[in-house]
Design an enzyme around this catalytic site. Structure first.
Site, mmCIF file in Angstrom:
data_model
loop_
_atom_site.group_PDB
_atom_site.id
_atom_site.type_symbol
_atom_site.label_atom_id
_atom_site.label_comp_id
_atom_site.label_asym_id
_atom_site.label_seq_id
_atom_site.Cartn_x
_atom_site.Cartn_y
_atom_site.Cartn_z
ATOM 1 N N GLU A 62 -5.120 33.316 5.910
ATOM 2 C CA GLU A 62 -5.399 32.243 5.217
ATOM 3 C C GLU A 62 -5.766 32.420 3.659
ATOM 4 O OE1 GLU A 62 -5.404 28.526 3.826
ATOM 5 O OE2 GLU A 62 -4.838 28.711 5.776
ATOM 6 N N CYS B 91 -8.621 -0.082 5.737
ATOM 7 C CA CYS B 91 -7.192 0.493 6.353
ATOM 8 C C CYS B 91 -7.512 0.723 7.853
ATOM 9 C CB CYS B 91 -6.876 1.973 5.569
ATOM 10 S SG CYS B 91 -5.773 2.663 6.326
ATOM 11 N N ASP C 285 2.173 27.884 10.615
ATOM 12 C CA ASP C 285 2.012 26.248 10.409
ATOM 13 C C ASP C 285 1.839 25.972 8.894
ATOM 14 O OD1 ASP C 285 1.543 23.856 10.676
ATOM 15 O OD2 ASP C 285 -0.616 24.066 11.582
ATOM 16 N N CYS D 29 0.818 -1.322 0.142
ATOM 17 C CA CYS D 29 -0.021 0.091 -0.137
ATOM 18 C C CYS D 29 0.863 1.429 -0.048
ATOM 19 C CB CYS D 29 -1.142 0.075 1.167
ATOM 20 S SG CYS D 29 -1.530 1.557 1.774
ATOM 21 N N CYS E 64 5.378 20.309 9.515
ATOM 22 C CA CYS E 64 5.052 18.714 8.997
ATOM 23 C C CYS E 64 6.162 18.417 8.366
ATOM 24 C CB CYS E 64 3.613 18.624 8.280
ATOM 25 S SG CYS E 64 3.772 19.551 6.919
#
Length: 450
Positions: free
Chosen positions: A330, A157, A378, A80, A405
């Site tokens: 944003e 999953c 972020d 996967c 991230c």
């Protein structure tokens, strides 16, 4: 030095991990990245691919197993490609991720700093509150095989919520029973492209189907199937995406049944979410992540905080209760609309939101001589645009809290900040995505320290 060749077998010790979760070994001076390798193990490695300076291989036989090795508990692993660490213990996974962040900050960022902790997750399965299943031309929901667009069927999953898996299976049955064609990237024919599912803390679910067209056959039957399989469904939507693109969602939506938003609770606040709104996929870990961001911000209740990538306002509104004023920016219109609604929903009166690119908003606020005490960023995986770092610095915030991230782009940006007077003070990692190679970092950068 021995010249490595494809299909050769070599004995070597795995000494660490790459950013992609592969083991690292050395064979006669060559660096070999090893699929299925566990740090500390002596293995027989089969060479799969030889490049100029490196090679790739896989574990053919384990000669001396590591105590951290585990039997993979998913039938879809490793085909996967969604999970990277099904074969090691969770403690080993956490240390690999903490070390990855620390190595990036030191090697790429030039920051002599330790990652003080990594916050692990209580449950390593079923933690995702957002699922995006691509659908194969054969009508099977699953996930793309690594480095390809070949769908590996996996509508069961382990990382997804039970509601998401049930909804995906119901859609598969609808396609099969009503002979509805799934989208084929090669021919650009067919209808259903992706199944998108968002689930809140209470188990209520929003299901969105991305289609290559403006409608699906027997939409009433589709809704009935989804609601029967997933009684917690709050709404079913259609997303129209007729472009030849890898982007999952188009810009136009149509509600087939029920609600078009979902409300969730995070850090004691309520958030109303539309389908495209950014929202951390692991709710429990997001609360720990935001708690660490608030801690690093060092707020006393008197500060102005600027959040440059605010999404639906989650970090901004979490900071609001600790600051005098919070400002969010944003680029996604639906997210800003959600953020404003979320402020009203929670009775927060000291929050203001702007629609636009982070760099442009920051430049405008800097031109207006705004002086935030804390700037929070972020950004997406690519990190900050090169122009954003000096714009932030021109506003002279005392502290920058960077939520990332991607350790690589974080480290690059830390080096940029260091060049204009902002030094790395603290770093903590948060495991938002157990069993995958991904890791979140919260970083505190302080102005004018040495």
């Amino acid at each position: 030095m021995l010249q490595l060749q494809k299909n050769q077998l070599h004995t070597a010790t795995v000494t660490g991990y790459t950013a992609e979760g592969l083991g690292v070994a050395r064979v006669d001076g060559h660096v070999v990245f090893v699929h299925g390798g566990v740090r500390g193990e002596d293995c027989v490695i089969r060479i799969l691919k030889v490049l100029k300076n490196t090679a790739y291989g896989r574990v053919e036989e384990v000669l001396a197993p590591s105590p951290a090795r585990r039997e993979p508990d998913c039938p879809h692993w490793p085909a996967c490609g969604g999970c990277d660490f099904r074969h090691i213990s969770y403690a080993e996974e956490l240390e690999a991720k903490r070390q990855r962040v620390e190595d990036a900050l030191r090697r790429i960022g030039g920051a002599d700093i330790s990652v003080e902790e990594i916050l692990g997750c209580e449950s390593v399965d079923g933690y995702r509150n957002k699922s995006q299943f691509p659908v194969s031309p054969q009508g099977q929901a699953g996930f793309y095989r690594a480095r390809s667009h070949q769908v590996v069927p996996a509508a069961d999953c382990r990382l997804q919520s039970s509601q998401a898996n049930a909804a995906a299976s119901a859609v598969e049955a609808y396609l099969r029973d009503f002979h509805v064609a799934a989208y084929d990237e090669a021919s650009r024919q067919g209808l259903l492209r992706h199944i998108y599912v968002r689930t809140n803390r209470a188990g209520h679910t929003l299901v969105c189907l991305a289609v290559n067209g403006s409608a699906l056959p027997r939409e009433d039957a589709l809704v009935d199937r989804i609601r029967a399989a997933c009684p917690e469904t709050a709404g079913v939507l259609l997303n129209i995406n007729t472009r030849d693109t890898n982007v999952i969602l188009g810009d136009e939506y149509r509600t087939l049944w029920g609600e078009d938003t979902l409300t969730d609770t995070l850090c004691g606040l309520q958030f109303r979410l539309s389908v495209p709104s950014f929202y951390q996929v692991n709710r429990t870990q997001a609360e720990r992540l935001y708690g660490k961001a608030v801690e690093f911000a060092g707020l006393s209740g008197q500060e102005t905080v600027l959040d440059l990538y605010c999404g639906a306002g989650t970090i901004t509104l979490t900071m609001a209760g600790h600051a005098a004023k919070v400002i969010g920016a944003e680029i996604v219109p639906e997210a800003i609309e959600n953020a404003r609604v979320n402020a009203q929903l929670n009775g927060i009166g000291n929050a203001e939101f702007f629609l636009g690119d982070a760099g442009c908003i920051a430049m405008r606020l800097a031109a207006e001589r705004m002086r935030p005490d804390v700037v929070v960023v972020d950004p997406p995986r690519k990190g900050l645009g090169e122009e954003v770092v000096p714009i932030i610095a021109s506003m002279e915030p005392g502290r920058v809290v960077y939520v990332s991230c991607d350790p690589g782009t974080l480290a690059r940006d830390v080096k940029r900040f260091a060049g204009i007077g902002y030094q790395a003070e603290r770093a903590a990692a948060v495991d938002m995505f157990p069993k995958t190679r991904h890791v979140e970092t919260v970083m505190l950068l302080q102005r004018g320290t040495s």
